[in-house]
Design a protein around this motif. Structure first.
Motif, PDB file in Angstrom:
ATOM      1  N   TRP B 160       0.810  -1.219   0.000  1.00  0.00           N
ATOM      2  CA  TRP B 160       0.000   0.000   0.000  1.00  0.00           C
ATOM      3  C   TRP B 160       0.838   1.262   0.000  1.00  0.00           C
ATOM      4  CZ3 TRP B 160      -4.496  -0.041  -1.891  1.00  0.00           C
ATOM      5  CH2 TRP B 160      -5.313  -1.168  -1.770  1.00  0.00           C
ATOM      6  N   SER B 161       1.996   1.197   0.634  1.00  0.00           N
ATOM      7  CA  SER B 161       2.896   2.349   0.586  1.00  0.00           C
ATOM      8  C   SER B 161       3.350   2.603  -0.847  1.00  0.00           C
ATOM      9  CB  SER B 161       4.123   2.128   1.465  1.00  0.00           C
ATOM     10  OG  SER B 161       3.738   1.968   2.807  1.00  0.00           O
ATOM     11  N   SER B 162       3.596   1.518  -1.568  1.00  0.00           N
ATOM     12  CA  SER B 162       3.992   1.658  -2.965  1.00  0.00           C
ATOM     13  C   SER B 162       2.874   2.285  -3.784  1.00  0.00           C
ATOM     14  CB  SER B 162       4.357   0.305  -3.549  1.00  0.00           C
ATOM     15  OG  SER B 162       5.461  -0.241  -2.859  1.00  0.00           O
ATOM     16  N   VAL B 163       1.677   1.759  -3.605  1.00  0.00           N
ATOM     17  CA  VAL B 163       0.532   2.327  -4.328  1.00  0.00           C
ATOM     18  C   VAL B 163       0.394   3.810  -4.002  1.00  0.00           C
ATOM     19  CG1 VAL B 163      -1.972   2.283  -4.563  1.00  0.00           C
ATOM     20  CG2 VAL B 163      -0.692   0.137  -4.429  1.00  0.00           C
ATOM     21  N   GLN B 164       0.504   4.092  -2.716  1.00  0.00           N
ATOM     22  CA  GLN B 164       0.408   5.486  -2.284  1.00  0.00           C
ATOM     23  C   GLN B 164       1.456   6.343  -2.982  1.00  0.00           C
ATOM     24  OE1 GLN B 164      -1.904   6.758  -0.020  1.00  0.00           O
ATOM     25  NE2 GLN B 164      -1.100   8.711  -0.735  1.00  0.00           N
ATOM     26  N   GLY B 165       2.691   5.863  -2.983  1.00  0.00           N
ATOM     27  CA  GLY B 165       3.774   6.607  -3.610  1.00  0.00           C
ATOM     28  C   GLY B 165       3.497   6.865  -5.079  1.00  0.00           C
ATOM     29  N   ILE B 166       2.982   5.855  -5.744  1.00  0.00           N
ATOM     30  CA  ILE B 166       2.706   6.007  -7.171  1.00  0.00           C
ATOM     31  C   ILE B 166       1.579   7.005  -7.408  1.00  0.00           C
ATOM     32  CG2 ILE B 166       1.705   4.790  -9.139  1.00  0.00           C
ATOM     33  CD1 ILE B 166       3.501   2.371  -8.001  1.00  0.00           C
ATOM     34  N   MET B 167       0.528   6.900  -6.631  1.00  0.00           N
ATOM     35  CA  MET B 167      -0.578   7.851  -6.788  1.00  0.00           C
ATOM     36  C   MET B 167      -0.093   9.277  -6.556  1.00  0.00           C
ATOM     37  SD  MET B 167      -3.179   6.047  -7.672  1.00  0.00           S
ATOM     38  CE  MET B 167      -4.743   6.868  -7.379  1.00  0.00           C
ATOM     39  N   GLU B 168       0.765   9.437  -5.590  1.00  0.00           N
ATOM     40  CA  GLU B 168       1.281  10.778  -5.288  1.00  0.00           C
ATOM     41  C   GLU B 168       2.079  11.336  -6.447  1.00  0.00           C
ATOM     42  OE1 GLU B 168       3.437  11.054  -1.613  1.00  0.00           O
ATOM     43  OE2 GLU B 168       1.788  10.155  -0.498  1.00  0.00           O
ATOM     44  N   GLN B 169       2.949  10.521  -6.991  1.00  0.00           N
ATOM     45  CA  GLN B 169       3.767  11.000  -8.099  1.00  0.00           C
ATOM     46  C   GLN B 169       2.895  11.302  -9.315  1.00  0.00           C
ATOM     47  OE1 GLN B 169       7.051  11.656  -7.640  1.00  0.00           O
ATOM     48  NE2 GLN B 169       6.697  10.991  -5.539  1.00  0.00           N
ATOM     49  N   LEU B 170       1.924  10.428  -9.566  1.00  0.00           N
ATOM     50  CA  LEU B 170       1.061  10.654 -10.729  1.00  0.00           C
ATOM     51  C   LEU B 170       0.228  11.922 -10.547  1.00  0.00           C
ATOM     52  CD1 LEU B 170      -0.123   7.036 -11.601  1.00  0.00           C
ATOM     53  CD2 LEU B 170       1.532   8.462 -12.818  1.00  0.00           C
ATOM     54  N   ALA B 171      -0.107  12.197  -9.300  1.00  0.00           N
ATOM     55  CA  ALA B 171      -0.919  13.392  -9.044  1.00  0.00           C
ATOM     56  C   ALA B 171      -0.203  14.656  -9.490  1.00  0.00           C
ATOM     57  CB  ALA B 171      -1.270  13.486  -7.566  1.00  0.00           C
ATOM     58  N   VAL B 172       1.125  14.639  -9.415  1.00  0.00           N
ATOM     59  CA  VAL B 172       1.873  15.832  -9.821  1.00  0.00           C
ATOM     60  C   VAL B 172       2.529  15.662 -11.183  1.00  0.00           C
ATOM     61  CG1 VAL B 172       2.278  16.618  -7.466  1.00  0.00           C
ATOM     62  CG2 VAL B 172       3.909  15.069  -8.538  1.00  0.00           C
ATOM     63  N   SER B 173       2.257  14.545 -11.844  1.00  0.00           N
ATOM     64  CA  SER B 173       2.815  14.337 -13.184  1.00  0.00           C
ATOM     65  C   SER B 173       1.702  14.011 -14.167  1.00  0.00           C
ATOM     66  CB  SER B 173       3.829  13.193 -13.184  1.00  0.00           C
ATOM     67  OG  SER B 173       4.680  13.260 -12.079  1.00  0.00           O
ATOM     68  N   PRO B 174       0.801  14.946 -14.411  1.00  0.00           N
ATOM     69  CA  PRO B 174      -0.322  14.651 -15.315  1.00  0.00           C
ATOM     70  C   PRO B 174       0.147  14.190 -16.686  1.00  0.00           C
ATOM     71  CG  PRO B 174      -0.164  17.008 -14.810  1.00  0.00           C
ATOM     72  CD  PRO B 174       0.793  16.320 -13.926  1.00  0.00           C
ATOM     73  N   ALA B 175       1.345  14.618 -17.074  1.00  0.00           N
ATOM     74  CA  ALA B 175       1.855  14.224 -18.387  1.00  0.00           C
ATOM     75  C   ALA B 175       1.944  12.703 -18.494  1.00  0.00           C
ATOM     76  CB  ALA B 175       3.229  14.840 -18.624  1.00  0.00           C
ATOM     77  N   LEU B 176       2.413  12.061 -17.446  1.00  0.00           N
ATOM     78  CA  LEU B 176       2.538  10.612 -17.450  1.00  0.00           C
ATOM     79  C   LEU B 176       1.181   9.947 -17.631  1.00  0.00           C
ATOM     80  CD1 LEU B 176       5.171   9.738 -14.716  1.00  0.00           C
ATOM     81  CD2 LEU B 176       5.338   9.449 -17.173  1.00  0.00           C
ATOM     82  N   VAL B 177       0.185  10.487 -16.977  1.00  0.00           N
ATOM     83  CA  VAL B 177      -1.148   9.901 -17.061  1.00  0.00           C
ATOM     84  C   VAL B 177      -1.681  10.022 -18.481  1.00  0.00           C
ATOM     85  CG1 VAL B 177      -3.477   9.948 -16.143  1.00  0.00           C
ATOM     86  CG2 VAL B 177      -1.553  10.509 -14.654  1.00  0.00           C
ATOM     87  N   GLU B 178      -1.503  11.205 -19.066  1.00  0.00           N
ATOM     88  CA  GLU B 178      -2.026  11.433 -20.417  1.00  0.00           C
ATOM     89  C   GLU B 178      -1.349  10.545 -21.452  1.00  0.00           C
ATOM     90  OE1 GLU B 178      -1.545  15.623 -20.876  1.00  0.00           O
ATOM     91  OE2 GLU B 178      -2.899  15.988 -19.191  1.00  0.00           O
TER      92      GLU B 178
END
Lengths: 196, 196
Positions: B160-178
């Motif tokens: 869950w810490s890993s998932v959390q870390g990933i969600m956090e990074q994605l939250a500030v990297s919209p480019a990656l999501v797109e």
DNA sequence: CCGTATATTGAACATATATTCATTGAATAT
DNA sequence: ATATTCAATGAATATATGTTCAATATACGG
């Protein structure tokens, strides 16, 4: 008995230590200069003998972090996987004895991501970018079969985001660190490792 | 043309949306009520027509998050591993289309960890604790050989810490999501999966 | 239309907090 | 001993910001 010079240096270190803790626990804006002073057992005014401002104190911490958390360029390793294993082992075992390492990890992430941190300080924190560096290493290692398939950048991103997440949680769960219930390095390596 | 009532509701939603973004990007204390007002194209004063205070606005968001991010109790699955797979798949694909999910994930973590968030609000966020719930599931599944060996709580914590870390990074990297460079669910499942 | 209710503003107010500063006291040098 | 330098304090000041409020504009029902 300690000389005056030594006293001053100790005090400075104490401030840095307490400030790091507080910045991590409460964030930059929510950490009041008075909070730090109280934690370091001194008056608010005295803080300004040691650091010019709240901002400058923060900057000193970030500079320390930028020097410490860079990936070692020449960690000895046999294969690229062992490089990551070695790094994590070193990181966890060192952090276990020096809890401020967890805090520093979190502080750097905060500084990198949070707006409202002065731009020049953000930039210092930004220079530490493990994802980009590791992506190249992974790409090379994939051809030799060490790493699983997939976009190297995405793999590197996933790996480091996970590490980041774990460091963050451990930073606020000292109980887990003390009881030794730390993640096994292998569990994290399996994110990127080729298992065929 | 929209009725007055509808206008009001839309405005309210807009405030919530912008506030979520800002709280995540800058943290609670560093987000000024004026910033939110500006982001939502209205005067500072008008904010207080829609929400009693900055604190209450924050609480509304946390309550929304607490309802949304709880682990579904009855996600259909064949085996415990599939449960985690299903959850991650749902989470990522939904979040990809609704970026606020990333932000909400981060907000909840902030509220849980950061001191300086009013206690009663912290408690609401605390009720959402995936680690504890999943640890039991993992412990049971280990006996059937689905999960790798090791302390179930540590495994759950790591996952869950890993998932959390990933969600956090994605939250500030919209480019990656797109660009769709999202982590593969399997990569994360391998943290807990038994590979023998 | 007109009157009422509601939305909206911008400035005023209260409070919190970063920073400064005059003063005190202790350590060191002469 | 005395003078001098520096650590330390706590109150004073300046500034930022959450909140309130009187005044104005806009929408709605009769």
């Amino acid at each position: 008995m300690p000389t005056r010079e030594e006293q001053k240096e100790q005090r400075r270190q104490l401030i840095l230590e307490k400030a790091l803790e507080l910045f991590v626990k409460k964030g930059y804006a929510e950490t009041k200069i008075g909070d730090i002073a109280k934690a370091a057992h001194m008056s608010t005014g005295l803080m300004f003998h040691y650091f010019d401002s709240k901002e400058q104190l923060y900057e000193v911490l970030i500079r320390m972090g930028a020097e410490g958390t860079n990936l070692p360029q020449k960690l000895p390793y046999d294969n690229p996987l062992a490089y990551f294993e070695g790094f994590l082992n070193t990181l966890f075992s060192y952090a276990k004895e020096n809890l401020w390492v967890f805090h520093m990890f979190v502080l750097m992430a905060q500084a990198r991501q949070s707006e409202g941190i002065p731009t020049q300080i953000r930039e210092i924190a930004m220079r530490v970018d493990q994802v980009e560096q590791s992506a190249k290493l992974i790409e090379a290692g994939q051809k030799q079969g060490y790493f699983r398939g997939g976009d190297p950048y995405a793999l590197s991103f996933t790996f480091w985001s996970s590490v980041q997440g774990i460091m963050e949680q451990l930073a606020v769960s000292p109980a887990l660190v003390e009881t030794g219930k730390l993640p096994d390095v292998d569990w994290l390596i399996d994110i990127i490792k080729n298992k065929t």
